[in-house]
Design an enzyme around this catalytic site. Structure first.
Site, PDB file in Angstrom:
ATOM      1  N   ASP A 160      14.840   0.125 -15.515  1.00 60.23           N
ATOM      2  CA  ASP A 160      15.855   0.385 -15.464  1.00 60.23           C
ATOM      3  C   ASP A 160      16.990  -0.223 -16.390  1.00 60.23           C
ATOM      4  O   ASP A 160      15.852  -0.887 -17.820  1.00 60.23           O
ATOM      5  CB  ASP A 160      16.280  -1.070 -14.313  1.00 60.23           C
ATOM      6  N   CYS A 188     -25.996  -1.476   0.310  1.00 63.20           N
ATOM      7  CA  CYS A 188     -25.669   0.139   0.425  1.00 63.20           C
ATOM      8  C   CYS A 188     -24.485   0.518   1.194  1.00 63.20           C
ATOM      9  O   CYS A 188     -24.066  -0.180   1.662  1.00 63.20           O
ATOM     10  CB  CYS A 188     -26.652   1.722   0.411  1.00 63.20           C
ATOM     11  N   CYS A 203     -24.417   1.677   4.179  1.00 62.01           N
ATOM     12  CA  CYS A 203     -24.660   0.301   5.442  1.00 62.01           C
ATOM     13  C   CYS A 203     -22.765  -0.556   5.873  1.00 62.01           C
ATOM     14  O   CYS A 203     -22.581  -0.624   6.243  1.00 62.01           O
ATOM     15  CB  CYS A 203     -24.881  -0.825   5.200  1.00 62.01           C
ATOM     16  N   ASP A 218      13.697  -4.491 -11.893  1.00 58.67           N
ATOM     17  CA  ASP A 218      12.960  -5.719 -11.358  1.00 58.67           C
ATOM     18  C   ASP A 218      14.654  -6.821 -10.764  1.00 58.67           C
ATOM     19  O   ASP A 218      14.165  -7.341 -10.249  1.00 58.67           O
ATOM     20  CB  ASP A 218      12.833  -6.832 -13.237  1.00 58.67           C
ATOM     21  N   ASP A 248      17.276  -2.890  -7.290  1.00 59.25           N
ATOM     22  CA  ASP A 248      15.797  -1.587  -8.282  1.00 59.25           C
ATOM     23  C   ASP A 248      14.783  -1.389  -6.657  1.00 59.25           C
ATOM     24  O   ASP A 248      14.074  -0.304  -6.988  1.00 59.25           O
ATOM     25  CB  ASP A 248      15.291  -1.923  -9.256  1.00 59.25           C
TER      26      ASP A 248
END
Length: 702
Positions: free
Chosen positions: A413, A13, A16, A595, A599
């Site tokens: 970009d 659970c 726990c 990318d 950036d």
């Protein structure tokens, strides 16, 4: 700090998991993440601490630590929730039957005691040990309430049997029914929660297969035999035929075919592969025959990297989960207080019998459900992240899912993001050198850069040969700079790098020698086919698209007009991009899609950084989200999943709170008996799991 990751068996659970988490925090561990659903535990071990002692402490709590290289212990069929439930059901059924049939032997106190005792013993072995562990660690869990309720009914009945022998004192069926129904609830919860992690289980299954290992004999003949792919090593060669699963990451050195990478990237169309192309372990060769050279195995493969990142993300707790954990920690003491007040109120103020007051107090304990609050967030997060992974969207952290709901603008970009980045060289011009010399010097400079433009040039002009250069440096957002053996300084970059040497800003790259312009290059860069559709979808979702690029104003305006973007910031250096992101974030939560190396700072600064899968490693590491299929079309799905996951979390938390707010007073006022309360409590967790599993199928992107 040393990172530690392991599995902990026996957590049944969320409380726990909370007990284990609190234990680790008490021991000074940092960045503790514990998930009961996946049984994954990770933390940072401080310098000087002994990991063996820490993990042994978890074992002493009654759990079992399984290290990454250790095989899980075989589960005895007698120790499963299924066996315990049906065992208890066999003895509980006749106990409940006596309430409807008038069979004298069923009403005998000692017969009822004999039927209830095995159920009580199994219940105490399962719930009792968990309750004691939780109390010893200062976090009382749901099992404390179950044990107290069942024990109160059983002991009261036993005392009535020994002292009075009167059926008016017998509540054996209540004790047995509470334990049996809680077992049923836990069993249903276990099966439901497994559905929330099935996406990662599906990815994990892809890792195990057979491979046709190629062994080259002395006479030059190839001998092929099947092996378990987990025995492969880097450098091995394998044969993959139509319909085979690619065993590990590798590079094709013979043959061609079409590979289905949908389970990794979410892209349904098969990808063409030929010599020198990379292939990903776990994907399927739908057509063709190829031989591949293994380049990565085990934890170093792309699939393992994805699974590990998703697991880490699932264990990452969003702010809403931390709030729920704090409430869960004080929930059980609060319920116990209400149960005691219920007993005292009915017995002393309501003047009911001792048995009636006790039953209403027990009903309060067994109908409450602290697990619901602990399960509300992780169940939804696991489903959301799992669906994202199966659709080629790698989200690094559950907190990122929560941030998606606030995004109001997305910055793009240009090159390699809104365009394909696969540039083809258009017109170019040179002076004071031959065509061969021009291409040689340009290739020699660009081969050191990871920018999409540089990769395109290096690929196209590699055959021209190269010039030996020294002191090669890349200036982010500007271009390349180097020196040759004769001491000449070469520059290849944007119009801003060319400075006063260039008067015309319409070209992509400018080549300078000792500050003098010697040539320029123009490129043809295709717009991604999906870009206009994605931009239109974002606008429909109420999100403003923004173009932020280092390219010229004219080229940015041309691209923006084609895809449907109206807000443009052109000719931006990495530092200017970073400042612009900060300015935009001050107006509204902002995501950025990029990318390149230039950036990376802006991706880190944005509320959510989003990178494409063929981006530079720096950009991917800086991003919160990676689109594995290198396709912008997954962006609306990522945004939709984030928003709907947050909506599901809110629904789950609302149910968890409203259930307890309504159920506990109803039980305290005497409108529910303990047996009904135990049954309803078991169902409450299932409702949350089922609501979370809906995320796997519901439409989330408009």
């Amino acid at each position: 700090m040393t990172p530690i990751s392991c599995k902990v068996e026996g957590m049944h659970c969320t409380n726990c998991a909370l007990s284990v988490s609190k234990y680790l925090e008490k021991k000074g561990m940092q960045e503790v993440n514990v998930s009961f659903a996946t049984e994954e535990v990770s933390f940072q071990l401080p310098t000087g601490a002994n990991s063996a002692d820490i993990l042994e402490g978890i074992n002493q709590m009654g759990f079992r630590v399984v290290l990454p290289d250790e095989a899980p212990a075989p589960v005895s069929p007698y120790n499963t929730l299924t066996f315990k439930f049906f065992f208890c059901l066999i003895f509980t059924s006749p106990l409940l039957l006596h309430m409807w049939v008038n069979w004298p032997w069923l009403h005998n106190p000692w017969v009822q005691f004999s039927l209830a005792l095995p159920v009580y013993a199994v219940g105490m072995w399962h719930f009792g040990r968990s309750a004691v562990r939780s109390l010893l660690n200062g976090v009382a869990n749901m099992d404390v309430l179950v044990v107290l309720g069942a024990t109160a009914a059983f002991v009261y009945s036993l005392v009535g049997t020994i002292v009075y022998g009167d059926h008016n004192y017998l509540f054996y069926e209540t004790s047995a029914a509470i334990l049996t129904l809680v077992f049923l609830g836990n069993l249903m919860e276990e099966k439901s929660v497994k559905q929330t992690t099935s996406a990662i289980a599906d990815l994990a299954k892809m890792q195990i297969t057979t491979a046709r290992l190629i062994h080259l004999e002395k006479n030059g003949h190839e001998h092929i035999h099947e092996v378990d792919n987990r025995t492969l090593k880097t450098g091995d060669c394998v044969l993959v035929n139509t319909g085979d699963k690619i065993p590990m990451d590798g590079t094709v050195y013979w043959g061609s075919g079409h590979v289905n990478e949908s389970m990794i990237t979410g892209e349904s169309a098969p990808v063409s592969k030929s010599e020198k192309d990379k292939v990903i372990g776990g994907t399927i060769l739908e057509e063709g025959s190829i031989k591949i050279f293994i380049t990565a195995t085990g934890k170093d493969t792309v699939l393992s990297y994805i699974i590990d990142l998703v697991k880490q993300a699932q264990n990452d707790k969003p702010p809403m989960q931390r709030l729920a954990d704090r409430i869960s920690a004080i929930f059980v003491p609060t319920v116990l207080t209400i149960a005691i007040l219920t007993f005292l109120g009915w017995y002393f103020i309501g003047h009911t019998s001792l048995a009636t007051a006790m039953m209403r107090s027990i009903a309060v304990m067994v109908i409450s459900c602290p697990c619901a609050m602990g399960l509300a967030t992780p169940a939804a997060v696991m489903v959301g992240l799992g669906r994202a992974a199966k659709n080629g969207i790698l989200i690094k952290g559950g907190h990122t899912l929560e941030l998606f709901k606030d995004i109001r603008q997305i910055v793009f970009d240009k090159t390699g993001t809104l365009t394909t980045g696969k540039l083809s060289i258009g017109k170019y011009h040179f002076e004071q050198m031959t065509d061969q010399e021009f291409r040689q010097i340009v290739y020699s400079l660009e081969k050191y850069s990871s920018h999409p433009i540089a990769r395109s040039i290096a690929g196209a002009w590699k055959s021209a040969g190269e010039v030996t250069l020294t002191q090669v440096r890349e200036h982010k957002g500007l271009g390349m700079r180097a020196a040759d053996k004769a001491g000449n300084e070469w520059q290849l970059g944007s119009f801003r790098m060319a400075g006063d040497a260039a008067k015309d800003d319409t070209h992509n790259l400018y080549l300078l020698k000792n500050g003098q312009l010697l040539g320029w290059i123009d490129f043809i860069d295709e717009i991604r086919p999906e870009a206009p559709t994605v931009i239109a979808a974002l606008v429909k979702m109420g999100i403003k698209p923004i173009l932020l690029s280092g390219d010229t104003q004219r080229k940015c305006e041309e691209l923006a007009a084609q895809v449907g973007i109206t807000e443009i910031y052109a000719e931006q250096s990495p530092e200017q991009k970073l400042r612009k992101i900060s300015d935009l974030m001050s107006t509204a939560p902002t995501a950025m899609v990029g990318d390149g190396i230039n950036d990376a700072p802006a991706l880190s600064k944005a509320t959510i950084g989003i990178s494409l899968s063929d981006a530079t490693q720096v950009a991917m590491q800086s991003a919160n989200v990676v689109l594995l299929n290198n396709h912008l079309g997954a962006l609306p799905l990522a945004l939709g999943l984030g928003k709907h996951t947050y909506l599901t979390i809110k629904q789950n938390l609302f149910w968890a709170f409203i259930y307890n707010v309504v159920a506990i007073p109803v039980a305290a006022l005497g409108f529910l008996n303990p047996i009904v309360g135990a049954g309803v409590m078991g169902i409450s967790d299932v409702v949350l799991a089922v609501n979370s599993v809906r995320l796997r199928y519901k439409r989330v992107a408009n």
